[in-house]
Design an enzyme around this catalytic site. Structure first.
Site, PDB file in Angstrom:
ATOM      1  N   SER A 105       0.845  -1.192   0.000  1.00 35.20           N
ATOM      2  CA  SER A 105       0.000   0.000   0.000  1.00 35.20           C
ATOM      3  C   SER A 105       0.882   1.244   0.000  1.00 35.20           C
ATOM      4  CB  SER A 105      -0.895   0.006   1.241  1.00 35.20           C
ATOM      5  OG  SER A 105      -0.113   0.343   2.370  1.00 35.20           O
ATOM      6  N   LYS A 106       0.208   2.386  -0.001  1.00 38.87           N
ATOM      7  CA  LYS A 106       0.931   3.666  -0.058  1.00 38.87           C
ATOM      8  C   LYS A 106       1.930   3.813   1.081  1.00 38.87           C
ATOM      9  CE  LYS A 106      -2.275   6.445  -2.659  1.00 38.87           C
ATOM     10  NZ  LYS A 106      -3.711   6.297  -2.508  1.00 38.87           N
ATOM     11  N   ARG A 107       1.630   3.167   2.204  1.00 39.10           N
ATOM     12  CA  ARG A 107       2.554   3.249   3.341  1.00 39.10           C
ATOM     13  C   ARG A 107       3.951   2.756   2.966  1.00 39.10           C
ATOM     14  NH1 ARG A 107       2.046  -0.378   6.947  1.00 39.10           N
ATOM     15  NH2 ARG A 107       0.475  -1.558   5.815  1.00 39.10           N
ATOM     16  N   HIS A 108       4.005   1.800   2.036  1.00 36.94           N
ATOM     17  CA  HIS A 108       5.301   1.211   1.697  1.00 36.94           C
ATOM     18  C   HIS A 108       6.080   2.027   0.673  1.00 36.94           C
ATOM     19  CE1 HIS A 108       2.841  -2.398   2.895  1.00 36.94           C
ATOM     20  NE2 HIS A 108       3.840  -2.435   3.739  1.00 36.94           N
TER      21      HIS A 108
END
Ligand code: GLU
Length: 478
Positions: free
Chosen positions: A252-255
């Site tokens: 996800s965007k977190r990564h």
């Protein structure tokens, strides 16, 4: 039978990196089997589909080099290839299901459905639709029509049966129909749901293999039931395990970046992404990591597609991209680098200098956007040495000796190039007795202000004699 596969993005956002992987695998399989790669835009959700995203997705696919044999812009025998242009087709097939007793009008309102859902959850049931509208009397139906209710169409799921299909990646999968509620195939506005439109299209487009992410496994039993009811030949399914981030949760965007265009903008090369994304789910027999597109096409095989989720290793992608940047045609990298240089305000008119700068700096980068920093030494007006170790180093007696000696020898030549730079360094070493790091590092700092950077003889050649002379003089008097 000819292989026909499709990539069917919904234009509700930029092309996600996971979907790009799905597109790549479909494309590789089509090319490997000499079959057809079909592009279909699933834009029936009017609230979420955005026209600009269609263009963007086409652009992203083209940038990757994935050419389609049928689809938007080029057409084909089974068009149109945008679902929003196929509404009549879905209506026709929904009618067929109704006529044959496999589907029925449902007049339930959202509130009624919500109530039903609560009740069935309270009883601990998985499926919630209680089939009220399957058993309507004519009077009840008239009543609903009179109230102005617009019906949706539900598929009548066969009772007490089992859906079995053989997934190429996951093996045999079984689902009990008692866990599948009669589902909506056409919304009251005359728009099909994903499961229905996908099956009608895959059937009519004669898709032989449905290759997609395994987040769609749970949709597949519904689709299998629809194939059976519509009398379409069933494709083979291949559900590819999802992509995880380095912490083993769903990517996800977190990564990091999740949309393909972000990767393009950062300066990843399409062939590096194709190579990397292919290897997320598949491996070559030889274990080689750098695989040309030609080899990927030749070697792609479902036998070697992994059954377990793949981890997105950003470091590996960066390493791979660096390899591709270094082995690509220099001219091509120069053109790409210019985009970054221009954005950074660096002058790019002097073609031969730019070529040299790119040739030496591409050795030091993993993504093209990094070239701005590495190449800054060639465009900076003035050197400021920030690092205290670097400042100390140029003040050392041995460094100052090196500068004096270098300067004298530099003044003796007319034109500085990488070869005579190395010659000068050799004789400076002989004369001063200083060598290795103590010889090279002070010069690097004097010329660039930094302790690390591109190959020094080439850097000095690009600077030219005068500039080097001036920079070393400055280092002497510091
Ligand atoms: N439009 C669907 C998606 O983007 C397609 C899924 C499928 O391949 O069937 O997830």
């Amino acid at each position: 039978m000819e292989t026909r596969v499709r990539f069917a993005p919904s234009p509700t956002g930029h092309l996600h990196i996971g979907n790009a992987r799905t597109a790549i695998l479909n494309w590789l399989f089509a090319r490997h089997t000499n079959g057809k790669f079909i592009l279909r835009i699933e834009d029936t959700d009017p609230e979420r589909s955005v026209e600009e995203y269609i263009d963007q997705i086409l652009q992203d696919l083209r940038w990757l080099g994935l050419t389609w044999d049928e689809g938007p812009e080029i057409g084909g025998e089974c068009g149109p290839y945008r679902q929003s242009e196929r509404l009549e087709i879905y209506q026709r097939y929904a009618q067929k299901l109704m006529d044959e007793g496999n589907a029925y009008f449902c007049y339930c309102t959202p509130e009624e459905l919500e109530q039903m859902r609560k009740e069935s959850h309270a009883r601990g049931e998985a499926g919630f639709y209680n089939r009220r509208c399957l058993h309507l009397t004519d009077e009840e139906r008239q009543q609903f029509i009179a109230e102005g209710r617009k019906p949706a169409i539900r598929f009548k799921v066969p009772d007490n049966s089992e859906v079995i299909f053989n997934d190429i990646v996951k093996g045999e999968l079984r689902f009990e129909t008692e866990n599948i509620s009669d589902f909506v195939i056409m919304r009251s506005e005359g728009i099909p749901t994903y499961n229905f439109a996908a099956v009608v299209d895959d059937g009519l487009m004669k898709i032989s293999h449905v290759i997609r992410g395994d987040d769609h496994v749970s949709n597949t039993p519904r689709q299998v039931l629809l194939y059976q009811a519509l009398g379409f030949e069933m494709p083979q399914f291949a559900h590819i395990p999802m992509i995880l981030g380095p912490d083993r949760t769903r990517l996800s965007k977190r990564h990091g970046a999740t949309s393909l265009d972000q990767y393009r903008l950062k300066g990843y090369l399409p062939e590096a992404l194709i190579n990397f994304l292919s290897l997320l789910s598949w491996s070559s027999k030889t274990g080689d990591e750098i695989l040309s597109i030609k080899r990927l096409i030749e070697e792609f095989d479902f036998e070697r597609v992994s059954k377990s989720a793949a981890m997105f290793d950003f470091e590996k992608l960066n390493w791979m991209n660096g390899q591709y940047i270094r082995s690509a045609d220099l001219e091509r990298i120069v053109e790409l680098a210019k985009l970054y240089f221009r954005a950074a305000g660096y002058p790019v008119e002097d073609e031969s200098t730019i070529q040299k700068i790119v040739a030496v700096t591409r050795e030091k980068i993993e993504t093209l956007d990094q070239i701005v920093d590495v190449a800054r030494i060639f465009f900076q007006e003035k050197i400021t040495i920030k690092d205290t170790n670097a400042k100390e180093m140029i003040r050392l007696d041995s460094s100052q000796k090196v500068f004096w000696s270098f300067l004298r020898k530099l003044r003796e030549i007319d034109v500085l190039d990488r070869e005579n730079f190395k010659e000068i360094m050799k004789s400076v070493q002989k004369e001063t007795g200083v060598m290795g790091k103590n010889l090279w590092m002070p010069l690097r700092i004097a010329l660039t202000g930094q302790m690390h950077g591109p190959e020094l003889p080439v850097t000095a050649e690009i600077f030219g004699k005068e500039k080097c002379e001036m920079l070393i003089e400055r280092a002497i008097f510091k």
